[in-house]
Structures are given as structure tokens and as C-alpha cells.
Design a protein around this motif. Structure first.
Motif, PDB file in Angstrom:
ATOM      1  N   ILE A   1      35.454  38.713  16.706  1.00 12.51           N
ATOM      2  CA  ILE A   1      35.496  38.411  18.127  1.00 12.51           C
ATOM      3  C   ILE A   1      36.946  38.407  18.617  1.00 12.51           C
ATOM      4  N   GLY A   2      37.840  37.852  17.816  1.00 12.83           N
ATOM      5  CA  GLY A   2      39.251  37.839  18.172  1.00 12.83           C
ATOM      6  C   GLY A   2      39.799  39.241  18.354  1.00 12.83           C
ATOM      7  N   TRP A   3      39.396  40.140  17.469  1.00 11.84           N
ATOM      8  CA  TRP A   3      39.812  41.533  17.591  1.00 11.84           C
ATOM      9  C   TRP A   3      39.276  42.142  18.879  1.00 11.84           C
ATOM     10  N   MET A   4      38.027  41.822  19.223  1.00 18.64           N
ATOM     11  CA  MET A   4      37.449  42.330  20.461  1.00 18.64           C
ATOM     12  C   MET A   4      38.221  41.817  21.674  1.00 18.64           C
ATOM     13  N   TYR A   5      38.551  40.517  21.676  1.00 18.96           N
ATOM     14  CA  TYR A   5      39.318  39.948  22.779  1.00 18.96           C
ATOM     15  C   TYR A   5      40.644  40.683  22.956  1.00 18.96           C
ATOM     16  N   LYS A   6      41.358  40.842  21.869  1.00 17.78           N
ATOM     17  CA  LYS A   6      42.693  41.424  21.925  1.00 17.78           C
ATOM     18  C   LYS A   6      42.669  42.900  22.332  1.00 17.78           C
ATOM     19  N   ASN A   7      41.563  43.543  22.105  1.00 19.95           N
ATOM     20  CA  ASN A   7      41.456  44.964  22.402  1.00 19.95           C
ATOM     21  C   ASN A   7      40.597  45.231  23.637  1.00 19.95           C
ATOM     22  N   SER A   8      40.583  44.255  24.539  1.00 19.78           N
ATOM     23  CA  SER A   8      39.854  44.396  25.790  1.00 19.78           C
ATOM     24  C   SER A   8      40.768  43.978  26.948  1.00 19.78           C
ATOM     25  N   ARG A   9      40.598  44.645  28.067  1.00 23.13           N
ATOM     26  CA  ARG A   9      41.355  44.281  29.265  1.00 23.13           C
ATOM     27  C   ARG A   9      40.373  44.122  30.418  1.00 23.13           C
ATOM     28  N   GLU A  10      40.390  42.976  31.064  1.00 26.85           N
ATOM     29  CA  GLU A  10      39.466  42.710  32.167  1.00 26.85           C
ATOM     30  C   GLU A  10      40.222  42.754  33.485  1.00 26.85           C
ATOM     31  N   THR A  11      39.781  43.610  34.375  1.00 28.33           N
ATOM     32  CA  THR A  11      40.373  43.733  35.692  1.00 28.33           C
ATOM     33  C   THR A  11      39.365  43.271  36.745  1.00 28.33           C
ATOM     34  N   TYR A  12      39.815  43.116  37.966  1.00 25.87           N
ATOM     35  CA  TYR A  12      38.892  42.740  39.036  1.00 25.87           C
ATOM     36  C   TYR A  12      37.776  43.776  39.160  1.00 25.87           C
ATOM     37  N   SER A  13      38.142  45.045  39.040  1.00 21.27           N
ATOM     38  CA  SER A  13      37.158  46.126  39.161  1.00 21.27           C
ATOM     39  C   SER A  13      36.110  46.063  38.048  1.00 21.27           C
ATOM     40  N   THR A  14      36.552  45.858  36.801  1.00 21.98           N
ATOM     41  CA  THR A  14      35.587  45.797  35.696  1.00 21.98           C
ATOM     42  C   THR A  14      34.734  44.536  35.784  1.00 21.98           C
ATOM     43  N   ALA A  15      35.336  43.439  36.257  1.00 23.98           N
ATOM     44  CA  ALA A  15      34.576  42.196  36.408  1.00 23.98           C
ATOM     45  C   ALA A  15      33.479  42.357  37.458  1.00 23.98           C
TER      46      ALA A  15
ATOM     47  N   LEU B   1      28.553  33.442  42.194  1.00 20.72           N
ATOM     48  CA  LEU B   1      29.117  34.689  41.700  1.00 20.72           C
ATOM     49  C   LEU B   1      30.183  35.224  42.647  1.00 20.72           C
ATOM     50  N   ASP B   2      29.965  35.062  43.947  1.00 24.59           N
ATOM     51  CA  ASP B   2      30.999  35.442  44.918  1.00 24.59           C
ATOM     52  C   ASP B   2      32.252  34.587  44.709  1.00 24.59           C
ATOM     53  N   MET B   3      32.040  33.301  44.435  1.00 27.67           N
ATOM     54  CA  MET B   3      33.156  32.392  44.189  1.00 27.67           C
ATOM     55  C   MET B   3      33.923  32.816  42.939  1.00 27.67           C
ATOM     56  N   PHE B   4      33.177  33.212  41.900  1.00 26.79           N
ATOM     57  CA  PHE B   4      33.819  33.647  40.667  1.00 26.79           C
ATOM     58  C   PHE B   4      34.728  34.851  40.929  1.00 26.79           C
ATOM     59  N   LEU B   5      34.220  35.849  41.655  1.00 25.54           N
ATOM     60  CA  LEU B   5      35.029  37.038  41.915  1.00 25.54           C
ATOM     61  C   LEU B   5      36.243  36.702  42.773  1.00 25.54           C
ATOM     62  N   LYS B   6      36.074  35.819  43.740  1.00 28.45           N
ATOM     63  CA  LYS B   6      37.201  35.395  44.567  1.00 28.45           C
ATOM     64  C   LYS B   6      38.256  34.702  43.709  1.00 28.45           C
ATOM     65  N   ASP B   7      37.815  33.810  42.826  1.00 27.37           N
ATOM     66  CA  ASP B   7      38.750  33.111  41.938  1.00 27.37           C
ATOM     67  C   ASP B   7      39.400  34.085  40.955  1.00 27.37           C
ATOM     68  N   PHE B   8      38.622  35.064  40.490  1.00 29.49           N
ATOM     69  CA  PHE B   8      39.185  36.066  39.583  1.00 29.49           C
ATOM     70  C   PHE B   8      40.324  36.805  40.277  1.00 29.49           C
ATOM     71  N   GLY B   9      40.057  37.257  41.509  1.00 24.82           N
ATOM     72  CA  GLY B   9      41.064  37.997  42.252  1.00 24.82           C
ATOM     73  C   GLY B   9      42.303  37.175  42.555  1.00 24.82           C
ATOM     74  N   ALA B  10      42.120  35.858  42.694  1.00 24.31           N
ATOM     75  CA  ALA B  10      43.241  34.970  43.010  1.00 24.31           C
ATOM     76  C   ALA B  10      43.935  34.439  41.765  1.00 24.31           C
ATOM     77  N   GLY B  11      43.440  34.847  40.576  1.00 23.57           N
ATOM     78  CA  GLY B  11      44.025  34.345  39.338  1.00 23.57           C
ATOM     79  C   GLY B  11      43.765  32.870  39.114  1.00 23.57           C
ATOM     80  N   ALA B  12      42.611  32.402  39.609  1.00 26.85           N
ATOM     81  CA  ALA B  12      42.323  30.964  39.576  1.00 26.85           C
ATOM     82  C   ALA B  12      41.180  30.601  38.632  1.00 26.85           C
ATOM     83  N   LEU B  13      40.862  31.463  37.656  1.00 26.06           N
ATOM     84  CA  LEU B  13      39.741  31.168  36.757  1.00 26.06           C
ATOM     85  C   LEU B  13      39.980  29.888  35.966  1.00 26.06           C
ATOM     86  N   ASP B  14      41.167  29.715  35.430  1.00 24.26           N
ATOM     87  CA  ASP B  14      41.475  28.513  34.651  1.00 24.26           C
ATOM     88  C   ASP B  14      41.379  27.269  35.512  1.00 24.26           C
ATOM     89  N   ALA B  15      41.975  27.333  36.686  1.00 23.27           N
ATOM     90  CA  ALA B  15      42.016  26.160  37.572  1.00 23.27           C
ATOM     91  C   ALA B  15      40.619  25.740  38.013  1.00 23.27           C
TER      92      ALA B  15
END
Length: 310
Positions: A129-143, A210-224
């Protein structure tokens, strides 16, 4: 006359499997067909879907039919529904399997060379799983595309085929989920509680979340905001599928609506890093699809056994 008709229906069930041309989906088709179920194998690509059906027929499974389906295309979904209505007049089993990773796959040299073949054998689950994480890139478009396919694709196919499932004596829906859809991956207790509130959660509120998730993703606020971390879109989409399944089970008590986590399977999506074969993973889905009449509904099955959504 009614008794005779009912026995005929019981002996000849009709199933639809989305994303059925490879991996887990193809194996689900094979195992259902081998159990005497007439299977409509669906796939986006007509050439690959037809080739998958031919492969199964070469194995002696003649009762498999191909129909094109793109789960994000309303007209494609409508064509499938019309075909099923005209050809069979009902649907007994819907397996919502079609999904994407919701990430761009990359090779990160800092994590070492890409394991191939037996090199994965020396890695445990966490390392893979760690290898999968490191070899994946998540963007707003892919999300966004991940939610569109993994949640809304499942929802829209289910909505379109619901009247046909209700025409069955024992209609059932199996939504292929994931261990990553468990609520333990959410860091916000408020989000966990809301998504786990099967008695009060609505589809409309799911859309808002789900709309909130995408908005937070775009704002870089997933952790917060307490959303999941790595593979966030995939985890949120599968958690939404789980919640939607419980909503549907509550709303349609005559149907059996369940989620099935097949396990960590060697597929294109996992770049063949999984621990289970497609045959083993599919078996964990087919077990749920073929549960005895009157069995559980609104449940989560992890590797063939009923488990918690948490």
C-alpha cells in the motif's frame, strides 16, 4: 400458474455486472454464469467487452451477453435499461463493479524501482500500500472524476435499473466497495457520525458532503476539515457508496442491497500489487450476490464475511 412462473424465475436469474471485461468484474461474470445465472457483461469499450464474452464462451459459459455501458453517460445507461426491459422484463442481480482509482499513476524513483512479478512477494500489505501511495498523484481533476465514476456512476446505474430490480421476486444489488471506504479513514468525528447515521442520512446530504469534499480539496483544506488523507477521492467515494447502499436498503426493504469488499486484489488498478487473485476477490463478491433469499440487507461484507462500516 403463478407457482409455475415463480419456479421458472427462481431457476433462471438475470444479472448485470458493470466493468465486466477484466479483473474482478470478469471473474464475477464467470462465477455467476457458472452458477447458472444469465449474465449481461457490460464494459465501456465494445471491442474489449465482446472479447471478454467470447473468452467466457470458449470456457463453455454460453449464457453471457455483452452490452456496452459507460456508467458516467446517461444515454448509455438508458440504452442498457431499455435493452434489459425489452429482452428480460426484469433484473435479479446488479453488481456495481465499475470503478477507477481516482489518481494518476506515476513511478517515484525516490521510493525505489517499481516491483515487478515476484518482487512483490517480499512485501507485506503495508509495504505494498505504501508503494501505491508513493506512486500515485491525486489532482483536483482526478478526484472529481473519481467521484463521478465511483459514486455517481454507481448511483445513476442503480436508479435507472431500479424498476427492473423491483420486478424481480428477489432483486438484489451488490455494490463493490473497499476496505478504504471504512469510516476509520475519516479524521473528523462529525463526518464519521453523519455518514454512519443510516436512519437519517439522505442522498441530498450525501451530494452536499461530496461537493464540500471537492471544495476542500481544491482549497487544500482536506487535513483541516478531517477528510481522509492519501487516495482521498477513492476513500470518500467508497464511503459514499456504503452510505448510499444503506439509504437504498432502508428505502426499498424488498430488495437486498449490500456492499462487498473483495479484498486487496491483483488488478490493473492496484498495478498487480494485491494479495488476492481476481478469482479470490470475485468469489467474495459472488458470495454476497448469491446469498439466500431473505438474507441481510444494508450490510457491509469484508472478504466474504459481514463486518462493520467503521
Amino acid at each position: 400458474m403463478l407457482g409455475y412462473s415463480l419456479r421458472s424465475v427462481r431457476c433462471h436469474r438475470i444479472a448485470v455486472v458493470t466493468g465486466g471485461n477484466k479483473g474482478i468484474g470478469l471473474e464475477v461474470c464467470r462465477q455467476l454464469a457458472a452458477s447458472g445465472v444469465t449474465v449481461v457483461l457490460t464494459a465501456r469499450d465494445e471491442t474489449r467487452g465482446a472479447a471478454a464474452v467470447e473468452k467466457l464462451r470458449e470456457q463453455g459459459l454460453s449464457d453471457v451477453i455483452f452490452h456496452q455501458l459507460e456508467v458516467t453517460d446517461a444515454s448509455s445507461i438508458a440504452r442498457l435499461a431499455e435493452f434489459l426491459k425489452t429482452r428480460f422484463g426484469r433484473l435479479d442481480i446488479l453488481v456495481n463493479n465499475a470503478a477507477i482509482s481516482g489518481v494518476e499513476l506515476v513511478d517515484d524513483p525516490s521510493f525505489g524501482p517499481k516491483p515487478v512479478g515476484e518482487q512483490f512477494n517480499g512485501m507485506d500489505w503495508h509495504q505494498r500500500i505504501g508503494w501505491m501511495y508513493k506512486n500515485s498523484r491525486e489532482t483536483y481533476s482526478t478526484a472529481k472524476e473519481g467521484l463521478r465514476t465511483n459514486y455517481y456512476g454507481t448511483k445513476h446505474v442503480t436508479e435507472a435499473l431500479l424498476p427492473l430490480l423491483q420486478s424481480s421476486y428477489d432483486g438484489r444489488i451488490v455494490n463493490v466497495s473497499s476496505g478504504f471506504g471504512l469510516l476509520r479513514y475519516f479524521r473528523s468525528e462529525e463526518l464519521k457520525q453523519e455518514l454512519n447515521d443510516a436512519d437519517n442520512l439522505t442522498e441530498e446530504r450525501l451530494d452536499e458532503l461530496l461537493d464540500m469534499f471537492l471544495k476542500d480539496f481544491g482549497a487544500g483544506a482536506l487535513d483541516a476539515r478531517g477528510w481522509p488523507g492519501e487516495l482521498a477521492s477513492y476513500k470518500v467515494a467508497k464511503a459514499a457508496v456504503n452510505a448510499y447502499s444503506r439509504i437504498m436498503a432502508r428505502r426499498h426493504p424488498r430488495l437486498r442491497v449490500n456492499c462487498a469488499h473483495p479484498g486487496y486484489v491483483k488488478t490493473d488498478m492496484t498495478r498487480n500489487s494485491g494479495l488476492l487473485t481476481p478469482e479470490e476477490g470475485a468469489n467474495n463478491v459472488v458470495k454476497v450476490a448469491l446469498l439466500p433469499a431473505g438474507g441481510p440487507t444494508g450490510a457491509f461484507f469484508a472478504i466474504g464475511k459481514e463486518a462493520s462500516f467503521l
